[in-house]
Design an enzyme around this catalytic site. Structure first.
Site, PDB file in Angstrom:
ATOM      1  N   ASP A   8       0.809  -1.217   0.000  1.00 57.38           N
ATOM      2  CA  ASP A   8       0.000   0.000   0.000  1.00 57.38           C
ATOM      3  C   ASP A   8       0.851   1.280   0.000  1.00 57.38           C
ATOM      4  O   ASP A   8       1.612   1.530   0.943  1.00 57.38           O
ATOM      5  CB  ASP A   8      -0.895   0.043   1.230  1.00 57.38           C
ATOM      6  CG  ASP A   8      -1.716  -1.213   1.423  1.00 57.38           C
ATOM      7  OD1 ASP A   8      -1.157  -2.316   1.280  1.00 57.38           O
ATOM      8  OD2 ASP A   8      -2.907  -1.099   1.755  1.00 57.38           O
ATOM      9  N   HIS A  68     -10.790   1.189   0.169  1.00 58.56           N
ATOM     10  CA  HIS A  68     -10.933   2.631  -0.104  1.00 58.56           C
ATOM     11  C   HIS A  68     -10.962   2.925  -1.601  1.00 58.56           C
ATOM     12  O   HIS A  68     -10.663   4.053  -2.025  1.00 58.56           O
ATOM     13  CB  HIS A  68      -9.783   3.404   0.553  1.00 58.56           C
ATOM     14  CG  HIS A  68      -9.808   3.377   2.047  1.00 58.56           C
ATOM     15  ND1 HIS A  68     -10.839   3.907   2.793  1.00 58.56           N
ATOM     16  CD2 HIS A  68      -8.920   2.872   2.950  1.00 58.56           C
ATOM     17  CE1 HIS A  68     -10.585   3.747   4.087  1.00 58.56           C
ATOM     18  NE2 HIS A  68      -9.446   3.104   4.206  1.00 58.56           N
ATOM     19  N   HIS A 153      -6.713  -8.104  -0.219  1.00 60.34           N
ATOM     20  CA  HIS A 153      -6.728  -6.968   0.705  1.00 60.34           C
ATOM     21  C   HIS A 153      -7.516  -7.374   1.954  1.00 60.34           C
ATOM     22  O   HIS A 153      -8.759  -7.424   1.932  1.00 60.34           O
ATOM     23  CB  HIS A 153      -7.380  -5.775  -0.006  1.00 60.34           C
ATOM     24  CG  HIS A 153      -7.011  -4.450   0.540  1.00 60.34           C
ATOM     25  ND1 HIS A 153      -5.761  -3.874   0.356  1.00 60.34           N
ATOM     26  CD2 HIS A 153      -7.723  -3.554   1.271  1.00 60.34           C
ATOM     27  CE1 HIS A 153      -5.738  -2.692   0.943  1.00 60.34           C
ATOM     28  NE2 HIS A 153      -6.921  -2.470   1.507  1.00 60.34           N
ATOM     29  N   HIS A 178      -3.163  -4.183   3.074  1.00 62.78           N
ATOM     30  CA  HIS A 178      -4.131  -3.508   3.947  1.00 62.78           C
ATOM     31  C   HIS A 178      -3.610  -3.196   5.346  1.00 62.78           C
ATOM     32  O   HIS A 178      -3.863  -2.103   5.846  1.00 62.78           O
ATOM     33  CB  HIS A 178      -5.436  -4.293   4.078  1.00 62.78           C
ATOM     34  CG  HIS A 178      -6.467  -3.613   4.942  1.00 62.78           C
ATOM     35  ND1 HIS A 178      -7.078  -2.425   4.585  1.00 62.78           N
ATOM     36  CD2 HIS A 178      -6.985  -3.935   6.155  1.00 62.78           C
ATOM     37  CE1 HIS A 178      -7.937  -2.062   5.529  1.00 62.78           C
ATOM     38  NE2 HIS A 178      -7.891  -2.948   6.494  1.00 62.78           N
TER      39      HIS A 178
END
Length: 271
Positions: A8, A68, A153, A178
């Site tokens: 990420d 998200h 994720h 994540h």
């Protein structure tokens, strides 16, 4: 072939680290294909089109997302025309974009990249195991695909490990994203699939999972939000995992953690 997966990307610090270090990694280690999770690249939540373009310009062949995925307003408008941007496969059928795609790499290699969202400690979502299995069934490893990379994720490391064993022998790499914390469990399973529970983040580790500590700490102590979470902006560590696959089967031959820059102990690809 050689594949690099970066965890990420968090805020400006993460984007800058990718822009500064990824081109050199591709050159020095001769990576054929790069996947970057851009879930938190824009202000810590989601991915704007300009920031997506930055990651692609740095060398990402595919950018994946997560819970998200649509936190930035413009994502819904541009994801449908960007075949190299993936949102979780197991979102509702009406969600724009796609969750899997077969992409040709630098040397003509065909890589199936799949993005899925876990269900443990997550909002309600369709079954990720059956969704990923269906995507692989129409584009099997060693046939249509020279490699298969699954970005799962998840909140729970047990869930990503479950996905790894579920796909053992059918994917080149199953990697968790994540949690932003790199795990030390990278290994190759008996069937030849490389597995790591979390790739970590590309972000400033002088933080609470990439966020300036003040507001998270306030919420831990009081339970009362006083402001927004703000991505930390110190020097980022580039975190991920690198694999080398067999030219015939597409299964993993070697797997290596990657941690470059910032405050964590360093780890370069062991190729």
């Amino acid at each position: 072939m050689r594949l690099l997966f970066l965890g990420d990307v968090v805020g400006r610090a993460g984007r800058d680290a990718v822009a500064e270090r990824l081109p050199g990694l591709i050159r020095d280690y001769r990576f054929d294909f790069v996947v970057v999770n851009g879930e938190n690249a824009s202000h810590g939540k989601g991915l704007t089109e300009p920031h997506f373009n930055e990651l692609r310009a740095a060398g990402a062949d595919v950018v994946t997302l997560g819970d998200h995925a649509f936190d930035q307003r413009d994502t819904q408008s541009y994801i449908a025309r960007e075949p190299t941007l993936l949102r979780p496969l197991n979102m509702a059928p009406g969600a724009p974009g796609r969750g899997a795609n077969l992409i040709e790499g630098r040397n003509g290699h065909r890589v199936l990249v799949i993005n899925a969202l876990g269900r443990v400690f997550m909002p309600p979502i369709d079954d990720p195991f059956r969704a990923v299995e269906a995507a692989i069934a129409v584009c099997p490893l060693g046939e249509q695909a020279d490699a298969v990379v699954v970005d799962f994720h998840t909140e729970a490391t047990s869930e990503i490990q479950g996905m790894g064993f579920f796909l053992d022998g059918r994917a080149s790499l199953v990697v968790g994203t994540h949690t932003h914390i790199p795990t030390a469990d990278h290994r190759i399973l008996k069937g030849g699939t490389a597995l790591v529970a979390d790739a970590g983040m590309c972000g400033d580790f002088d933080s609470i999972i990439g966020v300036d500590p003040e507001e998270p700490l306030n919420r831990f102590l009081t339970g009362i939000p006083q402001g927004r979470f703000t991505p930390a902006e110190g020097e980022a560590t580039l975190c991920g995992v690198a694999i080398e696959t067999d030219a015939t089967s597409g299964l993993a031959l070697r797997v290596s953690p990657v941690r470059i820059g910032g405050t964590l102990a360093q780890a370069l690809p062991a190729f």
